[in-house]
Design a protein around this motif. Structure first.
Motif, PDB file in Angstrom:
ATOM      1  N   LEU A  62      -4.652   4.974 -19.170  1.00 58.70           N
ATOM      2  CA  LEU A  62      -3.280   5.146 -18.716  1.00 58.70           C
ATOM      3  C   LEU A  62      -2.867   6.605 -18.786  1.00 58.70           C
ATOM      4  CD1 LEU A  62      -1.610   2.116 -20.541  1.00 58.70           C
ATOM      5  CD2 LEU A  62      -2.489   2.196 -18.210  1.00 58.70           C
ATOM      6  N   ALA A  63      -2.025   7.011 -17.867  1.00 52.76           N
ATOM      7  CA  ALA A  63      -1.516   8.381 -17.844  1.00 52.76           C
ATOM      8  C   ALA A  63      -0.117   8.420 -18.430  1.00 52.76           C
ATOM      9  CB  ALA A  63      -1.503   8.927 -16.421  1.00 52.76           C
ATOM     10  N   MET A  64       0.110   9.299 -19.407  1.00 50.41           N
ATOM     11  CA  MET A  64       1.436   9.530 -19.966  1.00 50.41           C
ATOM     12  C   MET A  64       1.997  10.806 -19.355  1.00 50.41           C
ATOM     13  SD  MET A  64       0.686   8.660 -24.004  1.00 50.41           S
ATOM     14  CE  MET A  64      -0.587   9.946 -24.144  1.00 50.41           C
ATOM     15  N   ASP A  65       3.315  10.895 -19.249  1.00 49.17           N
ATOM     16  CA  ASP A  65       3.887  12.099 -18.647  1.00 49.17           C
ATOM     17  C   ASP A  65       4.031  13.242 -19.637  1.00 49.17           C
ATOM     18  OD1 ASP A  65       5.839  10.892 -20.094  1.00 49.17           O
ATOM     19  OD2 ASP A  65       7.396  11.011 -18.570  1.00 49.17           O
ATOM     20  N   VAL A  66       3.881  12.957 -20.931  1.00 48.07           N
ATOM     21  CA  VAL A  66       3.867  13.999 -21.960  1.00 48.07           C
ATOM     22  C   VAL A  66       2.738  13.694 -22.924  1.00 48.07           C
ATOM     23  CG1 VAL A  66       6.316  14.613 -21.846  1.00 48.07           C
ATOM     24  CG2 VAL A  66       5.581  12.708 -23.289  1.00 48.07           C
ATOM     25  N   ALA A  67       2.277  14.697 -23.672  1.00 48.16           N
ATOM     26  CA  ALA A  67       1.111  14.531 -24.536  1.00 48.16           C
ATOM     27  C   ALA A  67       1.498  14.502 -26.012  1.00 48.16           C
ATOM     28  CB  ALA A  67       0.125  15.684 -24.307  1.00 48.16           C
ATOM     29  N   PRO A  68       0.755  13.749 -26.827  1.00 49.44           N
ATOM     30  CA  PRO A  68       0.941  13.801 -28.282  1.00 49.44           C
ATOM     31  C   PRO A  68       0.649  15.202 -28.800  1.00 49.44           C
ATOM     32  CG  PRO A  68      -0.458  11.954 -27.631  1.00 49.44           C
ATOM     33  CD  PRO A  68      -0.320  12.831 -26.437  1.00 49.44           C
ATOM     34  N   TYR A  69       1.220  15.535 -29.927  1.00 53.49           N
ATOM     35  CA  TYR A  69       0.978  16.857 -30.504  1.00 53.49           C
ATOM     36  C   TYR A  69       1.026  16.758 -32.024  1.00 53.49           C
ATOM     37  CZ  TYR A  69       6.055  16.983 -31.236  1.00 53.49           C
ATOM     38  OH  TYR A  69       7.334  16.697 -31.626  1.00 53.49           O
ATOM     39  N   ALA A  70       0.565  17.802 -32.687  1.00 53.90           N
ATOM     40  CA  ALA A  70       0.591  17.867 -34.147  1.00 53.90           C
ATOM     41  C   ALA A  70       1.643  18.880 -34.591  1.00 53.90           C
ATOM     42  CB  ALA A  70      -0.771  18.271 -34.693  1.00 53.90           C
ATOM     43  N   PHE A  85       5.836   5.329 -24.633  1.00 54.50           N
ATOM     44  CA  PHE A  85       4.471   4.830 -24.546  1.00 54.50           C
ATOM     45  C   PHE A  85       4.058   4.164 -25.847  1.00 54.50           C
ATOM     46  CE2 PHE A  85      -0.077   5.003 -25.096  1.00 54.50           C
ATOM     47  CZ  PHE A  85      -0.542   4.500 -23.890  1.00 54.50           C
ATOM     48  N   ALA A  86       4.421   4.773 -26.964  1.00 50.11           N
ATOM     49  CA  ALA A  86       4.056   4.214 -28.258  1.00 50.11           C
ATOM     50  C   ALA A  86       4.568   2.796 -28.398  1.00 50.11           C
ATOM     51  CB  ALA A  86       4.608   5.089 -29.375  1.00 50.11           C
ATOM     52  N   SER A  88      -1.100   4.984   2.722  1.00 48.49           N
ATOM     53  CA  SER A  88      -1.694   4.499   1.474  1.00 48.49           C
ATOM     54  C   SER A  88      -0.687   4.635   0.338  1.00 48.49           C
ATOM     55  CB  SER A  88      -2.971   5.280   1.138  1.00 48.49           C
ATOM     56  OG  SER A  88      -2.678   6.636   0.853  1.00 48.49           O
ATOM     57  N   MET A  89      -0.719   3.675  -0.574  1.00 52.24           N
ATOM     58  CA  MET A  89       0.179   3.682  -1.728  1.00 52.24           C
ATOM     59  C   MET A  89      -0.618   3.371  -2.987  1.00 52.24           C
ATOM     60  SD  MET A  89       3.517   1.642  -0.227  1.00 52.24           S
ATOM     61  CE  MET A  89       4.546   2.185  -1.583  1.00 52.24           C
ATOM     62  N   ASP A  90      -0.525   4.262  -3.974  1.00 50.22           N
ATOM     63  CA  ASP A  90      -1.140   4.038  -5.279  1.00 50.22           C
ATOM     64  C   ASP A  90      -0.083   3.411  -6.173  1.00 50.22           C
ATOM     65  OD1 ASP A  90      -2.200   4.153  -7.833  1.00 50.22           O
ATOM     66  OD2 ASP A  90      -3.138   6.107  -7.547  1.00 50.22           O
ATOM     67  N   MET A  91      -0.126   2.079  -6.299  1.00 53.97           N
ATOM     68  CA  MET A  91       0.922   1.367  -7.022  1.00 53.97           C
ATOM     69  C   MET A  91       0.960   1.734  -8.495  1.00 53.97           C
ATOM     70  SD  MET A  91       2.293  -0.170  -4.574  1.00 53.97           S
ATOM     71  CE  MET A  91       3.453  -1.195  -5.493  1.00 53.97           C
ATOM     72  N   GLY A  92      -0.201   1.995  -9.097  1.00 55.78           N
ATOM     73  CA  GLY A  92      -0.235   2.390 -10.499  1.00 55.78           C
ATOM     74  C   GLY A  92       0.537   3.671 -10.741  1.00 55.78           C
ATOM     75  N   ALA A  93       0.361   4.661  -9.850  1.00 55.37           N
ATOM     76  CA  ALA A  93       1.071   5.932  -9.982  1.00 55.37           C
ATOM     77  C   ALA A  93       2.567   5.759  -9.747  1.00 55.37           C
ATOM     78  CB  ALA A  93       0.491   6.955  -9.005  1.00 55.37           C
ATOM     79  N   GLU A 104      -3.747  11.575 -21.359  1.00 53.27           N
ATOM     80  CA  GLU A 104      -4.535  10.391 -21.047  1.00 53.27           C
ATOM     81  C   GLU A 104      -4.714   9.546 -22.292  1.00 53.27           C
ATOM     82  OE1 GLU A 104      -8.900  10.247 -19.618  1.00 53.27           O
ATOM     83  OE2 GLU A 104      -7.707  10.489 -17.790  1.00 53.27           O
ATOM     84  N   ALA A 105      -4.435   8.272 -22.182  1.00 54.08           N
ATOM     85  CA  ALA A 105      -4.586   7.347 -23.303  1.00 54.08           C
ATOM     86  C   ALA A 105      -5.351   6.123 -22.825  1.00 54.08           C
ATOM     87  CB  ALA A 105      -3.226   6.945 -23.853  1.00 54.08           C
TER      88      ALA A 105
END
Length: 498
Positions: free
Chosen positions: A119-127, A138-139, A311-316, A107-108
């Motif tokens: 916004l929802a990203m399909d992968v997450a940042p990591y260290a 996304f960046a 129903s349709m969630d256009m954002g998703a 989540e960003a």
């Protein structure tokens, strides 16, 4: 023929809208510690035609996805980077927009002024190795950059479309564009009633034609809320017969017919031609939630209870395609062609590090000049500007006319002719499109379009309609007792009442 020609054509087409982000974060300190020599990576990154140099953290591939060092990339874009060790968050701020991401979270947030969008990203940042890595797409797109991948050169391509637009507009004035946007503002406020008639025809692989005629009516509120109904009559017999002949030709079943199946098909085709089909649509494009239902036996034939709403969630849905739905809607609220162009460019997929930046730059420069005051030519009381592009196999000509009365815009006309050569590598055929759209001073609308894709798909469309202010408000959700089925459940075959 390069694939870019088709992206040029798609981007130019967007202009037709003119007519109508753990303790490991502690290592991300506020200062940049540069190594004496550049670090090496199998992946290169190009920003606006220039290769980026990574000093102490290099791009990585994880789970078949490319991740970039957060600080290096965002600072190269001109953003100020900060971190919060207590919340494991990194932020980048540029030109009033702040992007915030949290370690190991998909989540960003993007904040502009007082508005924050999650916004929802399909992968997450990591260290890793005391540095934070973020997903490249996304960046880049968080700050309006187009992003792509050059497979042959293992290079991530980033194009800062916002900077391109600002640079292209720097030496121009846009008073005519401002007047046009002021005119459009009326359609973004209050309630409007719309009525339209349309007819269309299409052939596929030379088979057909399939014809369609119908009416539309509806009510809109503001720029996003809508309730609409559409009725359509379709004649598909010639197209269906063509496909059936293609499938059976040369087979042992040629000339034989399943009488029962043929009778059902004939009955369906007759019903579509004589009785037609109706559809209702309700929803709020701002939230991204839309609902629609179809008349007759269409839903029942698909195994869905009659009178159900989908129903349709256009954002998703847009997010699953790698597109920023919120940015698209925000741009459309003002019909600002600059914002629409940037959104369109940001969604482009680039594949050639040696050519794509120059091509996108030339396209942006051309559009900026097209909308500038110096390009408008007076014709009576009206003003017309013309845009032409010949690039990478695409030829585009757009003429945009402002209908003026007392130094104010009261309507507009847009014409566009575009052709694109075929691509032998991908099998994409040559295309030619001719479109006209306009709104007169009495808010009467006309649209016509023809598309010829070298016998793959040939189609035409004609539409006339009108807009008028109204005190009516649109219904945004289905009736309270209606069965509502999420669209994604239909795709997976797990439809249940919501």
């Amino acid at each position: 023929m390069t694939r870019f020609s088709h992206r040029v054509l798609a981007t130019a087409t967007a202009l037709t809208v003119l007519s109508t982000g753990a303790s490991a974060f502690a290592a991300e300190s506020a200062e940049t510690t540069a190594a004496p020599e550049a670090a090496e990576s199998a992946i290169a990154v190009q920003l606006d035609g220039n290769d980026l140099t990574f000093t102490d953290a290099v791009p990585q591939v994880k789970d078949e996805r490319t991740f970039l060092p957060f600080r290096a990339v965002f600072e190269a874009m001109g953003a100020e980077v900060s971190y919060d060790a207590a919340t494991n968050q990194v932020s980048a701020t540029r030109d009033g927009t702040t992007v915030t991401m949290t370690l190991d979270s998909t989540e960003a947030t993007v904040t502009t002024g007082d508005v924050t969008t999650t916004l929802a990203m399909d992968v997450a940042p990591y260290a890793a190795e005391n540095r934070t890595y973020v997903p490249v797409r996304f960046a880049a797109q968080a700050f309006g950059c187009a992003v792509g991948w050059d497979q042959d050169d293992s290079t991530v391509i980033l194009v800062d479309t916002q900077k391109l637009l600002e640079d292209a507009k720097a030496d121009n004035t846009y008073t005519y564009l401002d007047k046009y946007l002021a005119y459009n503002e009326q359609f973004m406020t209050g309630n409007w009633e719309m009525k339209a008639d349309f007819d269309a025809s299409a052939t596929v692989l030379g088979m057909g034609p399939a014809t369609l005629e119908g009416t539309m009516s509806g009510i809109s509120a503001g720029s996003t809320q809508v309730e609409a109904a559409m009725t359509m009559k379709m004649d598909l017999k010639a197209l269906i017969d063509g496909f059936n002949g293609l499938v059976s030709a040369g087979t042992e079943t040629e000339g034989t017919v399943d009488a029962e199946a043929q009778a059902k098909t004939d009955a369906l085709l007759k019903a579509l031609k004589e009785d037609g089909i109706s559809m209702e649509l309700r929803g709020d494009l701002g939230t991204g939630m839309l609902y629609f239902t179809l008349s007759g036996d269409v839903l029942a034939d698909a195994g869905i209870p009659a009178d159900s709403w989908i129903s349709m969630d256009m954002g998703a849905l847009y997010g699953a395609m790698g597109m920023d739905y919120t940015a698209l809607i925000d741009a459309s609220k003002t019909l600002d062609p600059n914002a629409l162009l940037q959104t369109s460019l940001s969604g482009m997929t680039l594949t050639d590090k040696d050519a794509d930046y120059a091509a996108v730059s030339a396209l942006v420069d051309g559009v900026a000049k097209f909308l500038a005051d110096d390009s408008f030519v007076k014709d009576g009381s009206n003003y017309t500007t013309t845009y032409t592009l010949n690039q990478a196999g695409a030829d585009v000509t757009i003429a945009f006319t402002l209908l003026m009365r007392d130094d104010a815009v009261v309507g507009s006309d847009l014409t566009m002719k575009a052709t694109s050569g075929g691509d032998d590598e991908t099998g994409i055929p040559a295309m030619a499109m001719d479109m006209k759209a306009g709104m007169d001073a009495d808010n009467n609308m006309t649209v016509s379009m023809t598309l010829d894709s070298n016998n793959m798909l040939d189609m035409s469309l004609e539409m006339t309609g009108s807009y008028a202010t109204t005190d009516k408000a649109p219904e945004l959700t289905p009736p309270a007792d209606a069965t509502v089925i999420p669209y994604e459940q239909l795709l997976t075959g797990t439809a249940e009442q919501a």
